[in-house]
Design an enzyme around this catalytic site. Structure first.
Site, PDB file in Angstrom:
ATOM      1  N   GLN A 173     -36.105  16.465-140.901  1.00 61.30           N
ATOM      2  CA  GLN A 173     -36.013  17.723-140.316  1.00 61.30           C
ATOM      3  C   GLN A 173     -34.323  17.668-139.621  1.00 61.30           C
ATOM      4  O   GLN A 173     -33.984  17.032-139.075  1.00 61.30           O
ATOM      5  CB  GLN A 173     -36.948  17.885-139.225  1.00 61.30           C
ATOM      6  N   HIS A 176     -36.765  21.178-143.541  1.00 65.88           N
ATOM      7  CA  HIS A 176     -37.319  21.898-142.319  1.00 65.88           C
ATOM      8  C   HIS A 176     -36.593  23.116-142.104  1.00 65.88           C
ATOM      9  O   HIS A 176     -37.132  24.157-142.230  1.00 65.88           O
ATOM     10  CB  HIS A 176     -37.551  20.810-141.169  1.00 65.88           C
ATOM     11  N   ASP A 227     -39.551  25.811-142.527  1.00 67.66           N
ATOM     12  CA  ASP A 227     -40.407  26.330-141.531  1.00 67.66           C
ATOM     13  C   ASP A 227     -39.800  27.546-141.102  1.00 67.66           C
ATOM     14  O   ASP A 227     -38.566  27.714-140.251  1.00 67.66           O
ATOM     15  CB  ASP A 227     -40.686  25.019-140.627  1.00 67.66           C
ATOM     16  N   GLU A 254     -43.662  26.817-144.633  1.00 67.77           N
ATOM     17  CA  GLU A 254     -44.494  26.629-143.476  1.00 67.77           C
ATOM     18  C   GLU A 254     -44.523  27.637-142.442  1.00 67.77           C
ATOM     19  O   GLU A 254     -43.317  28.321-142.169  1.00 67.77           O
ATOM     20  CB  GLU A 254     -43.919  25.323-142.575  1.00 67.77           C
ATOM     21  N   ASP A 274     -49.369  25.689-140.154  1.00 63.61           N
ATOM     22  CA  ASP A 274     -49.003  25.115-138.907  1.00 63.61           C
ATOM     23  C   ASP A 274     -49.554  25.869-137.549  1.00 63.61           C
ATOM     24  O   ASP A 274     -50.407  25.211-137.134  1.00 63.61           O
ATOM     25  CB  ASP A 274     -47.670  25.155-138.927  1.00 63.61           C
ATOM     26  N   GLN A 299     -50.326  20.963-142.117  1.00 62.82           N
ATOM     27  CA  GLN A 299     -49.691  20.187-141.282  1.00 62.82           C
ATOM     28  C   GLN A 299     -50.627  19.550-140.262  1.00 62.82           C
ATOM     29  O   GLN A 299     -51.343  20.342-139.513  1.00 62.82           O
ATOM     30  CB  GLN A 299     -48.477  20.730-140.444  1.00 62.82           C
ATOM     31  N   LYS A 341     -50.620  17.981-137.149  1.00 62.68           N
ATOM     32  CA  LYS A 341     -49.489  18.057-136.235  1.00 62.68           C
ATOM     33  C   LYS A 341     -50.111  16.916-134.964  1.00 62.68           C
ATOM     34  O   LYS A 341     -50.720  17.208-134.341  1.00 62.68           O
ATOM     35  CB  LYS A 341     -49.379  19.222-135.493  1.00 62.68           C
TER      36      LYS A 341
END
Length: 438
Positions: free
Chosen positions: A178, A200, A242, A279, A313, A335, A337
């Site tokens: 990321q 990311h 994302d 994402e 997400d 994801q 998380k």
């Protein structure tokens, strides 16, 4: 009582590798002020839009003097998308040292499944709230994992695999880097290190994506060019960006109409020849709405032959959420998380739930974690053979990538030695509790 029971539980306020941000305030256009943000927070619990991340280190002291550790930490965007509120270490220290300690002292640290489940189910009246904060369950389970591995004389990977009945991976899981806002320099770092999934991008505002999505298109074209320039014929990374629901703000529903499909087709063309996954394309404000919109978009892209995978997400926080997204076919990737699922064993169960489906499991988490939690998650990724695992904590890339990559390589090397020695289910001497420095 066992010969080496848990005799004490301690909690120490510590710090994370990043910050906690009020996502709603940022999405509403909060102005940057250097590294901070101007304006008033809008999410409950925040005193500023950006605050220093807080962790709470849990130490389990065993009768022989061994100390096992885990870190309670919550996601960067606390209180958003159905997640638990902002985590304050001082508020939860007495919860760990009183009701959690009451549950664990005197118990056998080898019994990871039973102890982790007991913490997950700790009654509300003993925890001082409706339930234990997900961050507390997360950190305590890491310490329990450490204690179990030490007591059994196996790797943490082996403990997790035993808990969920999986066959561990025998090669490192692809790491997802990321970039933070330094999305070009950090992407180049990732390319030089041959990262499997990148970058990311932190496209968390209309300004960063572009009012018509043009900035994201430009970035993907640049990324494909730089990958060609810095990569090799054998290196074929997967692009993963994302967008924090921003595409939903730009286009709005319904998500099967031509303009939306054409935009995703343009994204795929910009990233080509590298595979692309996006994402959080939208944030519907509820799990049911998110599943409906994601499934609609996924079906539309599939019907049009657009090669872009969708990653769930927002509103995919708990083990139950993961199951709901998978069952509905609402994503190509979910994801997991980790801080949002509570105990780390629940993250392992979520990854396992994706097995034998057409949905891949991304063992994620947040930049707002610690070295201890990142290392623990590396073992979960190996134990469950996840599709990818997040480099964390922090947004500098190199440090998190080093932590996760090195932990996986060490674990795999130990496992290989154990197999070569024929030592079976209790391979070799006990692994010392705690984490080594890289």
């Amino acid at each position: 009582m066992t010969g080496n029971p848990i005799v004490a539980v301690h909690a120490i306020p510590t710090v994370t590798g990043f910050y906690a941000d009020d996502q709603r305030a940022i999405k509403r256009g909060a102005d940057r002020d250097g590294f901070a943000y101007d304006g008033e927070p809008v999410t409950a619990g925040f005193e500023r839009i950006r605050e220093a991340g807080e962790a709470l280190t849990v130490e389990l002291e065993l009768a022989d003097g061994t100390v096992a550790t885990g870190d309670c930490a919550a996601v960067q965007y606390a209180g958003a998308g159905g997640r638990d509120p902002l985590f304050r270490a001082g508020e939860y220290r007495p919860v760990v040292e009183e009701p959690v300690a009451d549950e664990l002292v005197g118990r056998n640290p080898a019994e990871f499944d039973d102890l982790a489940s007991a913490i997950e189910e700790l009654p509300a009246e003993r925890s001082g709230g409706d339930r234990l904060h997900t961050a507390v369950r997360y950190g305590v389970s890491q310490a329990l994992l450490d204690a179990a591995a030490t007591t059994r004389g196996v790797t943490k990977t082996a403990v997790v695999a035993d808990a969920v009945g999986s066959e561990p991976a025998r090669r490192p899981i692809p790491v997802f880097g990321q970039s933070g806002d330094d999305r070009r320099t950090n992407a180049e770092k990732m390319l030089l290190k041959r990262v499997g999934v990148l970058p990311h991008g932190l496209f968390n505002s209309v300004e960063k994506v572009g009012v018509e999505g043009e900035a994201l298109l430009d970035y993907l074209e640049w990324l494909a060019d730089r990958t060609d320039a810095l990569g090799t014929d054998e290196y074929r990374p997967r692009f993963h960006v994302d967008v924090y629901g921003i595409l939903g703000e730009i286009f709005g529903p319904p998500y099967d109409r031509g303009a939306v499909v054409e935009y995703f087709e343009a994204l795929a063309a910009a990233a080509a020849p590298y595979p692309l996954q996006v994402e959080g394309p939208m944030d519907a404000g509820s799990r049911a709405g998110q599943i409906e919109h994601m499934a609609t978009l996924r079906d539309a892209l599939g019907g049009a032959g657009v090669p872009v995978d969708l990653v769930a997400d927002e509103w995919c926080n708990t083990l139950e959420d993961v199951r709901a997204f998978v069952d509905a076919g609402a994503a190509d990737v979910v994801q997991v998380k980790t801080p949002d699922l509570g105990g780390i064993q629940r993250s392992a169960a979520a990854v396992r739930y994706c097995a034998d489906t057409d949905v891949r499991a991304y063992l994620g988490g947040t930049c707002n974690e610690t070295a201890t939690s990142a290392r623990a998650c590396a073992h979960v990724a190996l134990a469950t053979d996840a599709a990818q695992v997040l480099a964390k904590p922090g947004m500098g890339f190199d440090e998190g990538y080093m932590l996760v990559t090195n932990e996986m390589r060490r674990a795999l090397a130990r496992s290989e030695r154990y197999r070569a020695g024929g030592s079976g289910a209790t391979p070799g001497p006990a692994t010392p509790a705690g984490d080594s420095d890289d």
